[in-house]
Design a protein around this motif. Sequence first.
Motif, PDB file in Angstrom:
ATOM      1  N   ALA A   1       1.707  -8.026  12.001  1.00  0.00           N
ATOM      2  CA  ALA A   1       2.164  -7.458  10.737  1.00  0.00           C
ATOM      3  C   ALA A   1       3.653  -7.163  10.826  1.00  0.00           C
ATOM      4  O   ALA A   1       4.104  -6.463  11.738  1.00  0.00           O
ATOM      5  CB  ALA A   1       1.392  -6.175  10.417  1.00  0.00           C
ATOM      6  N   PHE A   2       4.415  -7.713   9.896  1.00  0.00           N
ATOM      7  CA  PHE A   2       5.843  -7.454   9.784  1.00  0.00           C
ATOM      8  C   PHE A   2       6.071  -6.825   8.416  1.00  0.00           C
ATOM      9  O   PHE A   2       5.658  -7.394   7.397  1.00  0.00           O
ATOM     10  CB  PHE A   2       6.650  -8.748   9.907  1.00  0.00           C
ATOM     11  CG  PHE A   2       6.500  -9.416  11.236  1.00  0.00           C
ATOM     12  CD1 PHE A   2       7.417  -9.182  12.244  1.00  0.00           C
ATOM     13  CD2 PHE A   2       5.433 -10.270  11.484  1.00  0.00           C
ATOM     14  CE1 PHE A   2       7.283  -9.794  13.480  1.00  0.00           C
ATOM     15  CE2 PHE A   2       5.297 -10.874  12.717  1.00  0.00           C
ATOM     16  CZ  PHE A   2       6.221 -10.633  13.724  1.00  0.00           C
ATOM     17  N   GLY A   3       6.690  -5.653   8.392  1.00  0.00           N
ATOM     18  CA  GLY A   3       6.806  -4.976   7.119  1.00  0.00           C
ATOM     19  C   GLY A   3       7.968  -4.020   7.028  1.00  0.00           C
ATOM     20  O   GLY A   3       8.708  -3.801   7.994  1.00  0.00           O
ATOM     21  N   VAL A   4       8.108  -3.473   5.831  1.00  0.00           N
ATOM     22  CA  VAL A   4       9.097  -2.436   5.566  1.00  0.00           C
ATOM     23  C   VAL A   4       8.414  -1.294   4.839  1.00  0.00           C
ATOM     24  O   VAL A   4       7.350  -1.481   4.215  1.00  0.00           O
ATOM     25  CB  VAL A   4      10.280  -2.960   4.721  1.00  0.00           C
ATOM     26  CG1 VAL A   4      11.009  -4.082   5.432  1.00  0.00           C
ATOM     27  CG2 VAL A   4       9.813  -3.418   3.336  1.00  0.00           C
ATOM     28  N   TRP A   5       9.001  -0.126   4.933  1.00  0.00           N
ATOM     29  CA  TRP A   5       8.506   0.997   4.139  1.00  0.00           C
ATOM     30  C   TRP A   5       9.671   1.590   3.342  1.00  0.00           C
ATOM     31  O   TRP A   5      10.821   1.550   3.765  1.00  0.00           O
ATOM     32  CB  TRP A   5       7.871   2.080   5.022  1.00  0.00           C
ATOM     33  CG  TRP A   5       8.810   2.741   6.003  1.00  0.00           C
ATOM     34  CD1 TRP A   5       9.027   2.390   7.297  1.00  0.00           C
ATOM     35  CD2 TRP A   5       9.672   3.873   5.734  1.00  0.00           C
ATOM     36  NE1 TRP A   5       9.957   3.216   7.860  1.00  0.00           N
ATOM     37  CE2 TRP A   5      10.366   4.150   6.931  1.00  0.00           C
ATOM     38  CE3 TRP A   5       9.901   4.663   4.625  1.00  0.00           C
ATOM     39  CZ2 TRP A   5      11.291   5.186   7.037  1.00  0.00           C
ATOM     40  CZ3 TRP A   5      10.816   5.711   4.717  1.00  0.00           C
ATOM     41  CH2 TRP A   5      11.494   5.960   5.918  1.00  0.00           C
ATOM     42  N   LEU A   6       9.326   2.062   2.157  1.00  0.00           N
ATOM     43  CA  LEU A   6      10.306   2.683   1.273  1.00  0.00           C
ATOM     44  C   LEU A   6       9.771   4.032   0.813  1.00  0.00           C
ATOM     45  O   LEU A   6       8.556   4.178   0.598  1.00  0.00           O
ATOM     46  CB  LEU A   6      10.547   1.798   0.034  1.00  0.00           C
ATOM     47  CG  LEU A   6      10.962   0.349   0.268  1.00  0.00           C
ATOM     48  CD1 LEU A   6      11.032  -0.380  -1.069  1.00  0.00           C
ATOM     49  CD2 LEU A   6      12.284   0.276   0.998  1.00  0.00           C
TER      50      LEU A   6
ATOM     51  N   ARG B   1       0.860  -1.193   0.000  1.00  0.00           N
ATOM     52  CA  ARG B   1       0.000   0.000   0.000  1.00  0.00           C
ATOM     53  C   ARG B   1       0.885   1.229   0.000  1.00  0.00           C
ATOM     54  O   ARG B   1       2.041   1.180   0.429  1.00  0.00           O
ATOM     55  CB  ARG B   1      -0.936   0.009   1.211  1.00  0.00           C
ATOM     56  CG  ARG B   1      -0.234  -0.118   2.546  1.00  0.00           C
ATOM     57  CD  ARG B   1      -1.220  -0.356   3.674  1.00  0.00           C
ATOM     58  NE  ARG B   1      -0.552  -0.745   4.906  1.00  0.00           N
ATOM     59  CZ  ARG B   1      -0.096   0.099   5.821  1.00  0.00           C
ATOM     60  NH1 ARG B   1      -0.255   1.407   5.646  1.00  0.00           N
ATOM     61  NH2 ARG B   1       0.502  -0.329   6.913  1.00  0.00           N
ATOM     62  N   VAL B   2       0.346   2.319  -0.484  1.00  0.00           N
ATOM     63  CA  VAL B   2       1.052   3.595  -0.508  1.00  0.00           C
ATOM     64  C   VAL B   2       0.291   4.592   0.348  1.00  0.00           C
ATOM     65  O   VAL B   2      -0.926   4.733   0.208  1.00  0.00           O
ATOM     66  CB  VAL B   2       1.201   4.127  -1.943  1.00  0.00           C
ATOM     67  CG1 VAL B   2       1.801   5.531  -1.940  1.00  0.00           C
ATOM     68  CG2 VAL B   2       2.073   3.196  -2.772  1.00  0.00           C
ATOM     69  N   ARG B   3       1.030   5.253   1.245  1.00  0.00           N
ATOM     70  CA  ARG B   3       0.403   6.254   2.114  1.00  0.00           C
ATOM     71  C   ARG B   3       1.462   7.235   2.586  1.00  0.00           C
ATOM     72  O   ARG B   3       2.556   6.825   2.995  1.00  0.00           O
ATOM     73  CB  ARG B   3      -0.252   5.566   3.325  1.00  0.00           C
ATOM     74  CG  ARG B   3      -1.061   6.522   4.214  1.00  0.00           C
ATOM     75  CD  ARG B   3      -1.684   5.766   5.367  1.00  0.00           C
ATOM     76  NE  ARG B   3      -0.663   5.243   6.263  1.00  0.00           N
ATOM     77  CZ  ARG B   3      -0.881   4.319   7.187  1.00  0.00           C
ATOM     78  NH1 ARG B   3      -2.073   3.762   7.297  1.00  0.00           N
ATOM     79  NH2 ARG B   3       0.099   3.918   7.980  1.00  0.00           N
ATOM     80  N   GLY B   4       1.144   8.508   2.493  1.00  0.00           N
ATOM     81  CA  GLY B   4       2.026   9.535   3.019  1.00  0.00           C
ATOM     82  C   GLY B   4       3.416   9.550   2.402  1.00  0.00           C
ATOM     83  O   GLY B   4       4.392   9.770   3.102  1.00  0.00           O
TER      84      GLY B   4
END
Length: 297
Positions: A289-294, A225-228
Amino acid sequence: MSPEAWTLPWEEAREGLLVHRDRRVVYLNPAAAELLAVDREKVRGLPLILALRDHRLEALALEGGEAVLEVRGRLLSARARPGLLYLLDVTEARRRGLEAEEAGALLAHEFRTPLAGMAVLLRALAPKDPREAQVLDLLKKEVARLTRLVESLAHLRPGRREAFALEDLWLRLSALMQDRLRGRRVEVALGHRVEADPEALLQILLNLLDNALKYGQDPIRLLSRVRGGRLYLEVRDRGAPLPDYEGLFQPGRRGGEGSGQGLGLYLVRRLAQGLGGGAYALREGEENAFGVWLPVD
């Protein structure tokens, strides 16, 4: 001090909590008192700075935010919310992290030469039929991925960037993990494109999915997903709630005793940081939830 009902769970907590109002101390639990090296009975009601004795911590407590600070010989991870300051000693975790980095550099040194030799040998092979060509292509991609991983561990150079669809990574990942995925319920919704190092992102997804398959419960979901101004890439599972999500990114945490070195999530964070982003873990509803953001343009 006679704690009110809302403070009772904090009396036994490992994380420190300091509550303040109008720049004065309202409450601090035993963990916070130990980390700050103060007598909590004596500092209650006093100005905040007299309990913290550190202007950086005071500014953080009043302005909000997060930071890791060296305070009285300890590395403290501090998070501030209005009227609340959370403190956690991460000295030992940082030490384990440095040891893991040293181990990673050593492994990179040991694996670099044999991987280069394997790549040369694979290029020299001539497949006899389409099936052999498919297997050879998969082996070449695996060697390339491992080579990129070794380079990341050894701090050799930033990964190359290219634009690609996240669904392409899933096609590669499902081929690599087809035996482990058999019989598991995995839902995939990776509908975005990204510009990044595909090998680093493949390794991130592989580690996150491996983590969910080992310790989580179905259904396992891969989401983007894309946010901010950020692209979030997550692997979610229905496992039981965990007591310390942030600590899972330190070596040897989620699996517990007998589960290996536990470097998977640690490497996820390191690779994400190398891509200019970060990693996180949290409980949302009935899922871990385990995640990364780029960052995205």
